[in-house]
Scaffold this active site. Structure first.
Site, mmCIF file in Angstrom:
data_model
loop_
_atom_site.group_PDB
_atom_site.id
_atom_site.type_symbol
_atom_site.label_atom_id
_atom_site.label_comp_id
_atom_site.label_asym_id
_atom_site.label_seq_id
_atom_site.Cartn_x
_atom_site.Cartn_y
_atom_site.Cartn_z
ATOM 1 N N SER A 39 0.759 -1.079 -0.020
ATOM 2 C CA SER A 39 0.068 -0.092 0.117
ATOM 3 C C SER A 39 0.924 1.243 0.145
ATOM 4 C CB SER A 39 -0.865 0.045 1.242
ATOM 5 O OG SER A 39 -1.472 1.189 1.402
ATOM 6 N N LYS A 87 -7.600 -0.570 -9.785
ATOM 7 C CA LYS A 87 -8.127 -1.162 -8.602
ATOM 8 C C LYS A 87 -9.313 -0.625 -8.078
ATOM 9 C CE LYS A 87 -7.159 -3.163 -4.008
ATOM 10 N NZ LYS A 87 -8.017 -2.184 -3.175
ATOM 11 N N THR A 116 -5.327 2.838 -7.402
ATOM 12 C CA THR A 116 -6.660 2.570 -6.793
ATOM 13 C C THR A 116 -7.661 3.779 -6.988
ATOM 14 O OG1 THR A 116 -5.545 1.448 -4.939
ATOM 15 C CG2 THR A 116 -7.945 2.401 -4.544
ATOM 16 N N HIS A 118 -13.250 -2.134 -2.571
ATOM 17 C CA HIS A 118 -12.269 -1.812 -1.578
ATOM 18 C C HIS A 118 -12.839 -2.537 -0.126
ATOM 19 C CE1 HIS A 118 -9.474 1.535 -0.811
ATOM 20 N NE2 HIS A 118 -9.479 0.921 0.308
ATOM 21 N N TYR A 151 -2.014 5.889 -4.293
ATOM 22 C CA TYR A 151 -2.819 6.638 -4.252
ATOM 23 C C TYR A 151 -2.155 7.784 -4.891
ATOM 24 C CZ TYR A 151 -5.963 4.181 -0.958
ATOM 25 O OH TYR A 151 -6.613 3.469 -0.469
HETATM 26 C C1 FNR Z 1 -7.851 -1.890 2.414
HETATM 27 N N1 FNR Z 1 -7.718 -1.722 1.209
HETATM 28 C C2 FNR Z 1 -6.851 -0.940 0.564
HETATM 29 N N2 FNR Z 1 -6.888 -0.834 -1.012
HETATM 30 C C3 FNR Z 1 -6.058 -0.008 -1.502
HETATM 31 O O1 FNR Z 1 -5.855 0.185 -2.602
HETATM 32 N N3 FNR Z 1 -5.056 0.584 -0.508
HETATM 33 C C4 FNR Z 1 -4.960 0.804 0.930
HETATM 34 O O2 FNR Z 1 -4.195 1.242 1.292
HETATM 35 C C5 FNR Z 1 -6.146 -0.101 1.438
HETATM 36 N N4 FNR Z 1 -5.956 -0.170 2.642
HETATM 37 C C6 FNR Z 1 -6.998 -1.131 3.485
HETATM 38 C C7 FNR Z 1 -6.972 -1.203 4.540
HETATM 39 C C8 FNR Z 1 -7.902 -2.240 5.316
HETATM 40 C C9 FNR Z 1 -7.774 -2.470 6.743
HETATM 41 C C10 FNR Z 1 -8.789 -3.066 4.706
HETATM 42 C C11 FNR Z 1 -9.582 -4.019 5.143
HETATM 43 C C12 FNR Z 1 -8.691 -2.782 3.147
HETATM 44 C C13 FNR Z 1 -8.536 -2.634 0.338
HETATM 45 C C14 FNR Z 1 -8.004 -3.771 0.105
HETATM 46 O O3 FNR Z 1 -6.969 -3.837 -0.857
HETATM 47 C C15 FNR Z 1 -9.039 -4.874 -0.677
HETATM 48 O O4 FNR Z 1 -9.566 -4.296 -1.819
HETATM 49 C C16 FNR Z 1 -10.079 -5.588 0.383
HETATM 50 O O5 FNR Z 1 -9.358 -5.656 1.720
HETATM 51 C C17 FNR Z 1 -10.503 -6.831 -0.344
HETATM 52 O O6 FNR Z 1 -11.756 -7.268 0.624
HETATM 53 P P1 FNR Z 1 -11.534 -8.426 1.942
HETATM 54 O O7 FNR Z 1 -10.549 -9.429 1.359
HETATM 55 O O8 FNR Z 1 -10.844 -7.587 3.145
HETATM 56 O O9 FNR Z 1 -12.603 -8.811 1.928
#
Ligand code: FNR
Length: 362
Positions: free
Chosen positions: A109, A230, A159, A254, A133
């Site tokens: 990330s 994404k 993203t 997300h 980002y």
């Molecule tokens: C995320 N996700 C996420 N996506 C991204 O592009 N950058 C990020 O920094 C983050 N940070 C993040 C933190 C936390 C705590 C969560 C739960 C999710 C989204 C992540 O990449 C992904 O899309 C989801 O977590 C997928 O769903 P599940 O497997 O958690 O159900």
């Protein structure tokens, strides 16, 4: 709490809830608003029925695949999640090691507690993908992309679902902030390494909510790396993404943390696959908790899936070995599910695995 004996991902979730501070657990677990989409991401999987074929020699099941030149021992990768050192002091490097030992790959990330450089050093120059980002300050954005490219990341995961942060109510109640001593390490020398005022304010002030498709062209002009978008949910956006020459699409809401009452990802996947029509690989994340979920996503046309929260639960409970156990559970569940469904390789997985009575009544 001997996590080596846990038999499924849910047990990791319960153990992580017991172990983590409330503020951290809630930040990881929450969806936005009423968390309708959060439930639906998993529930929709459970409504899809797999149709097993019989008397097929499944004594050898081969799950290997390849996504954009990355070899995977099975079609699962680790999604980018912010601030992994809140789960475990070792954080992102532990996640990388677990992924590496299980023959898969992770995406770092932008908002990581381990820097782009530190992870790459730990990974001997093979850190995986980098999630971007786009900051309002384009010099910062460009700096992130070029550092990632220079030091060995293999793709930029842009993203596109976060012009603002979705409202996760528990974070407001808890006054969520990055715990003392932790920083967003990609910005170690800048004020934007701190998340003092909470993450929503951070994103609102720092991240560019005016981002459009033309910025994708800008991104392509500053890097030679493949670009993966994404957060695509609409088949129409998938079509636009392909015409802008993206290298892959991640169907994602997300983890249900952005627009609540959006459909589950597995629900829209077949329509996105249809719109893309083979022009680039399609990856899915959101709610994958079982080997059967992976099988269903692939049957609907995904090249691979990603998991977010299960990795955080593994990390919280057992560091690197916890993540390894999470990955190996899903690995073994998929292998068994493929055998029971009557498929012995990834290339044999297709739509006919999904029960659709209309196919037999016409
Ligand atoms: C995320 N996700 C996420 N996506 C991204 O592009 N950058 C990020 O920094 C983050 N940070 C993040 C933190 C936390 C705590 C969560 C739960 C999710 C989204 C992540 O990449 C992904 O899309 C989801 O977590 C997928 O769903 P599940 O497997 O958690 O159900």
């Amino acid at each position: 709490n001997n996590y080596q004996d846990f038999v499924n991902i849910d047990e990791f979730k319960y153990a992580a809830e017991k172990k983590l501070p409330r503020m951290v657990y809630d930040y990881y677990a929450s969806g936005s608003f009423d968390q309708i989409t959060l439930a639906e991401n998993q529930n929709y999987f459970s409504r899809i029925k797999l149709l097993p074929r019989c008397l097929i020699d499944v004594s050898n099941v081969d799950m290997r695949t390849n996504v954009l030149g990355i070899d995977l021992s099975f079609p699962l990768m680790i999604a980018p999640t912010a601030m992994q050192k809140m789960a475990h002091p070792v954080g992102e490097t532990a996640t990388w090691s677990a992924a590496n030992e299980l023959g898969t790959s992770m995406t770092l990330s932008s908002l990581s507690t381990t820097s782009i450089e530190e992870l790459s050093k730990h990974a001997n120059g093979n850190p995986g993908w980098f999630q971007l980002y786009v900051f309002k300050d384009r010099a910062i954005t460009k700096n992130l992309v070029q550092r990632a490219e220079q030091i060995g990341y293999k793709a930029i995961v842009l993203t596109v679902d976060t012009p603002y942060l979705g409202r996760r109510e528990a974070d407001y109640r808890n006054g969520f902030r990055l715990p003392h001593g932790l920083k967003l390490q990609n910005f170690s020398d800048l004020p934007l390494a701190d998340v003092e005022g909470g993450l929503n304010a951070y994103v609102a002030t720092m991240i560019d909510s005016s981002l459009t498709w033309k910025d994708l062209d800008w991104l392509k002009s500053i890097t030679k790396l493949p670009i993966i978008v994404k957060g695509v949910m609409s088949p129409r956006d998938a079509e636009i993404a392909v015409t802008h020459g993206v290298d892959a699409i991640i169907v994602s809401n997300h983890g249900a943390r952005q627009l609540d009452t959006a459909p589950s990802t597995i629900e829209v996947l077949p329509y996105i696959v249809k719109a893309v029509n083979g022009r680039c690989p399609v990856i899915l994340d959101g709610g994958v908790r079982r080997g059967t979920d992976i099988l269903k996503a692939l049957a609907c046309g995904a090249k691979a899936v990603m998991i977010g929260r299960p990795v955080l639960w593994g990390l919280a409970v057992g560091g690197k070995d916890g993540v390894k156990r999470v990955l190996s559970l899903l690995h073994d569940e998929l292998k068994l599910s493929m055998a029971l469904a009557g498929v012995k390789s990834i290339s044999q997985i297709n739509k006919s695995l999904i029960w659709d009575p209309s196919e037999y009544t016409k």
